[in-house]
Design a protein around this motif. Structure first.
Motif, PDB file in Angstrom:
ATOM      1  N   HIS A  58       0.819  -1.210   0.000  1.00  0.00           N
ATOM      2  CA  HIS A  58       0.000   0.000   0.000  1.00  0.00           C
ATOM      3  C   HIS A  58       0.856   1.265   0.000  1.00  0.00           C
ATOM      4  CE1 HIS A  58      -3.715   2.087   0.507  1.00  0.00           C
ATOM      5  NE2 HIS A  58      -3.309   2.677   1.610  1.00  0.00           N
ATOM      6  N   LYS A  59       0.508   2.196  -0.836  1.00  0.00           N
ATOM      7  CA  LYS A  59       1.123   3.520  -0.967  1.00  0.00           C
ATOM      8  C   LYS A  59       2.510   3.505  -1.597  1.00  0.00           C
ATOM      9  CE  LYS A  59      -1.529   5.544   2.770  1.00  0.00           C
ATOM     10  NZ  LYS A  59      -1.539   6.242   4.024  1.00  0.00           N
ATOM     11  N   GLN A  60       3.029   2.340  -1.988  1.00  0.00           N
ATOM     12  CA  GLN A  60       4.335   2.297  -2.637  1.00  0.00           C
ATOM     13  C   GLN A  60       4.204   2.361  -4.158  1.00  0.00           C
ATOM     14  OE1 GLN A  60       7.268   2.434  -0.962  1.00  0.00           O
ATOM     15  NE2 GLN A  60       5.934   2.689   0.793  1.00  0.00           N
ATOM     16  N   ILE A  61       3.089   1.880  -4.649  1.00  0.00           N
ATOM     17  CA  ILE A  61       2.856   1.848  -6.084  1.00  0.00           C
ATOM     18  C   ILE A  61       1.338   1.898  -6.262  1.00  0.00           C
ATOM     19  CG2 ILE A  61       2.791  -0.690  -6.122  1.00  0.00           C
ATOM     20  CD1 ILE A  61       3.989  -0.666  -8.902  1.00  0.00           C
ATOM     21  N   THR A 102      11.266 -11.992   3.256  1.00  0.00           N
ATOM     22  CA  THR A 102      10.353 -10.921   3.635  1.00  0.00           C
ATOM     23  C   THR A 102       9.608 -10.417   2.408  1.00  0.00           C
ATOM     24  OG1 THR A 102      10.124  -8.766   4.688  1.00  0.00           O
ATOM     25  CG2 THR A 102      12.133  -9.111   3.441  1.00  0.00           C
ATOM     26  N   MET A 103       8.341 -10.122   2.589  1.00  0.00           N
ATOM     27  CA  MET A 103       7.533  -9.599   1.486  1.00  0.00           C
ATOM     28  C   MET A 103       7.571  -8.074   1.445  1.00  0.00           C
ATOM     29  SD  MET A 103       6.511 -12.265  -0.107  1.00  0.00           S
ATOM     30  CE  MET A 103       5.247 -11.674  -1.203  1.00  0.00           C
ATOM     31  N   VAL A 104       8.103  -7.448   2.501  1.00  0.00           N
ATOM     32  CA  VAL A 104       8.290  -5.993   2.513  1.00  0.00           C
ATOM     33  C   VAL A 104       9.789  -5.756   2.380  1.00  0.00           C
ATOM     34  CG1 VAL A 104       8.055  -3.862   3.837  1.00  0.00           C
ATOM     35  CG2 VAL A 104       6.235  -5.564   3.895  1.00  0.00           C
ATOM     36  N   ARG A 105      10.195  -5.408   1.185  1.00  0.00           N
ATOM     37  CA  ARG A 105      11.607  -5.263   0.872  1.00  0.00           C
ATOM     38  C   ARG A 105      12.013  -3.799   0.822  1.00  0.00           C
ATOM     39  NH1 ARG A 105      13.602  -9.786  -2.696  1.00  0.00           N
ATOM     40  NH2 ARG A 105      14.910  -8.146  -3.546  1.00  0.00           N
ATOM     41  N   GLY A 106      13.315  -3.559   0.879  1.00  0.00           N
ATOM     42  CA  GLY A 106      13.834  -2.209   0.754  1.00  0.00           C
ATOM     43  C   GLY A 106      13.767  -1.683  -0.670  1.00  0.00           C
ATOM     44  N   ASP A 107      13.714  -2.592  -1.636  1.00  0.00           N
ATOM     45  CA  ASP A 107      13.558  -2.187  -3.031  1.00  0.00           C
ATOM     46  C   ASP A 107      12.071  -2.283  -3.390  1.00  0.00           C
ATOM     47  OD1 ASP A 107      13.034  -4.912  -3.356  1.00  0.00           O
ATOM     48  OD2 ASP A 107      15.039  -5.345  -4.107  1.00  0.00           O
ATOM     49  N   ASP A 111       6.423  -4.577  -4.416  1.00  0.00           N
ATOM     50  CA  ASP A 111       5.364  -3.575  -4.202  1.00  0.00           C
ATOM     51  C   ASP A 111       4.042  -4.055  -4.795  1.00  0.00           C
ATOM     52  OD1 ASP A 111       7.224  -2.048  -2.912  1.00  0.00           O
ATOM     53  OD2 ASP A 111       7.251  -0.437  -4.390  1.00  0.00           O
ATOM     54  N   PHE A 112       4.114  -4.816  -5.874  1.00  0.00           N
ATOM     55  CA  PHE A 112       2.946  -5.501  -6.425  1.00  0.00           C
ATOM     56  C   PHE A 112       3.425  -6.860  -6.906  1.00  0.00           C
ATOM     57  CE2 PHE A 112      -0.144  -6.770  -9.620  1.00  0.00           C
ATOM     58  CZ  PHE A 112      -1.324  -6.572  -8.927  1.00  0.00           C
ATOM     59  N   VAL A 113       2.832  -7.918  -6.374  1.00  0.00           N
ATOM     60  CA  VAL A 113       3.258  -9.290  -6.653  1.00  0.00           C
ATOM     61  C   VAL A 113       2.052 -10.119  -7.056  1.00  0.00           C
ATOM     62  CG1 VAL A 113       4.224 -11.379  -5.612  1.00  0.00           C
ATOM     63  CG2 VAL A 113       5.103  -9.172  -4.930  1.00  0.00           C
ATOM     64  N   VAL A 114       2.209 -10.904  -8.102  1.00  0.00           N
ATOM     65  CA  VAL A 114       1.204 -11.898  -8.468  1.00  0.00           C
ATOM     66  C   VAL A 114       1.732 -13.254  -7.999  1.00  0.00           C
ATOM     67  CG1 VAL A 114      -0.102 -12.996 -10.325  1.00  0.00           C
ATOM     68  CG2 VAL A 114       0.456 -10.543 -10.460  1.00  0.00           C
ATOM     69  N   ILE A 115       0.957 -13.922  -7.165  1.00  0.00           N
ATOM     70  CA  ILE A 115       1.316 -15.250  -6.676  1.00  0.00           C
ATOM     71  C   ILE A 115       0.943 -16.246  -7.781  1.00  0.00           C
ATOM     72  CG2 ILE A 115       1.021 -16.967  -4.847  1.00  0.00           C
ATOM     73  CD1 ILE A 115       2.055 -14.155  -3.879  1.00  0.00           C
ATOM     74  N   ALA A 136      10.271  -5.402 -11.748  1.00  0.00           N
ATOM     75  CA  ALA A 136      11.689  -5.568 -12.074  1.00  0.00           C
ATOM     76  C   ALA A 136      12.519  -4.414 -11.516  1.00  0.00           C
ATOM     77  CB  ALA A 136      11.874  -5.627 -13.590  1.00  0.00           C
ATOM     78  N   LYS A 137      13.776  -4.705 -11.268  1.00  0.00           N
ATOM     79  CA  LYS A 137      14.736  -3.660 -10.938  1.00  0.00           C
ATOM     80  C   LYS A 137      15.046  -2.891 -12.217  1.00  0.00           C
ATOM     81  CE  LYS A 137      17.072  -6.064  -7.175  1.00  0.00           C
ATOM     82  NZ  LYS A 137      18.328  -6.697  -6.725  1.00  0.00           N
ATOM     83  N   PRO A 138      15.553  -1.648 -12.092  1.00  0.00           N
ATOM     84  CA  PRO A 138      15.952  -0.915 -13.306  1.00  0.00           C
ATOM     85  C   PRO A 138      16.978  -1.728 -14.107  1.00  0.00           C
ATOM     86  CG  PRO A 138      15.953   0.532 -11.396  1.00  0.00           C
ATOM     87  CD  PRO A 138      15.733  -0.861 -10.870  1.00  0.00           C
ATOM     88  N   ASP A 139      16.891  -1.663 -15.402  1.00  0.00           N
ATOM     89  CA  ASP A 139      17.775  -2.367 -16.336  1.00  0.00           C
ATOM     90  C   ASP A 139      17.566  -3.883 -16.340  1.00  0.00           C
ATOM     91  OD1 ASP A 139      18.926   0.044 -17.219  1.00  0.00           O
ATOM     92  OD2 ASP A 139      20.344   0.003 -15.544  1.00  0.00           O
ATOM     93  N   TYR A 140      16.543  -4.390 -15.679  1.00  0.00           N
ATOM     94  CA  TYR A 140      16.131  -5.794 -15.746  1.00  0.00           C
ATOM     95  C   TYR A 140      17.235  -6.801 -15.413  1.00  0.00           C
ATOM     96  CZ  TYR A 140      12.171  -3.738 -18.193  1.00  0.00           C
ATOM     97  OH  TYR A 140      11.093  -2.970 -18.528  1.00  0.00           O
ATOM     98  N   PRO A 141      17.921  -6.670 -14.277  1.00  0.00           N
ATOM     99  CA  PRO A 141      18.877  -7.720 -13.925  1.00  0.00           C
ATOM    100  C   PRO A 141      18.103  -9.006 -13.606  1.00  0.00           C
ATOM    101  CG  PRO A 141      18.583  -6.259 -12.069  1.00  0.00           C
ATOM    102  CD  PRO A 141      17.828  -5.647 -13.227  1.00  0.00           C
TER     103      PRO A 141
END
Length: 171
Positions: A58-61, A102-107, A111-115, A136-141
């Motif tokens: 919530h509120k992250q995206i 953890t489902m609450v990450r620093g990155d 923020d939105f996950v499909v199980i 995805a992270k920037p630049d898709y690692p």
């Protein structure tokens, strides 16, 4: 309609997701794809995985519009990745005595996950856990085995994410 993931001819760690009228770049696992998925191998399973539900931080995206069941991710939410534990490949409440993610990450990845239904409805020990469709992270690692897209693309395909649909990873 299924969402189809095909490996890129330019890199085994990236793919193109075909979702309705969209063709979207995505990241795959650090070990590319496999038909022999094992816990911790870093590979994305080649499989047809039903979309089960979503988690939203919530509120992250902004939450993509979807008819899939949705839960708000809380700081205590985790996902068990310990093959010998009874809660293997299940959501858990942290702190948790066995290994878990953890489902609450620093990155922003979760923020939105499909199980996805990879080893979820019918579990087998060591067959892999926490295979998600996420940001995805920037630049898709590479991921640890998940499929990941840019936030703007997740918003775009949100309405296509429905119960009864599958995410199909092709070899």
């Amino acid at each position: 309609m299924s969402l189809i993931v095909r490996r890129s001819p330019l890199s085994p760690l990236r793919a193109i997701l075909a979702a309705g009228p969209y063709r979207i770049q995505c990241a795959l696992g650090r070990s590319s794809t496999t038909i022999f998925k094992r816990e911790g191998d870093g590979a994305t399973p080649v499989a047809a995985m039903p979309l089960l539900s979503t988690r939203h931080r919530h509120k992250q995206i902004y939450r993509p519009r979807t008819t899939l069941p949705i839960k708000i991710t809380r700081p205590v939410d985790g996902w068990c990745d310990a093959p010998q534990h009874a809660a293997y490949n299940r959501p858990v409440r942290r702190p948790f005595p066995a290994s878990n993610e953890t489902m609450v990450r620093g990155d922003r990845l979760y923020d939105f996950v499909v199980i996805l239904d990879w080893n979820f409805r019918s579990r087998a020990r060591h067959r892999g856990s926490a295979i998600f469709f996420h940001i995805a992270k920037p630049d898709y690692p590479p991921t640890e085995g998940c499929i990941a897209v840019a936030p703007k693309d997740m918003m775009k395909i949100g309405p296509l994410l429905r119960s009864g649909r599958r995410l199909v990873v092709e070899r």
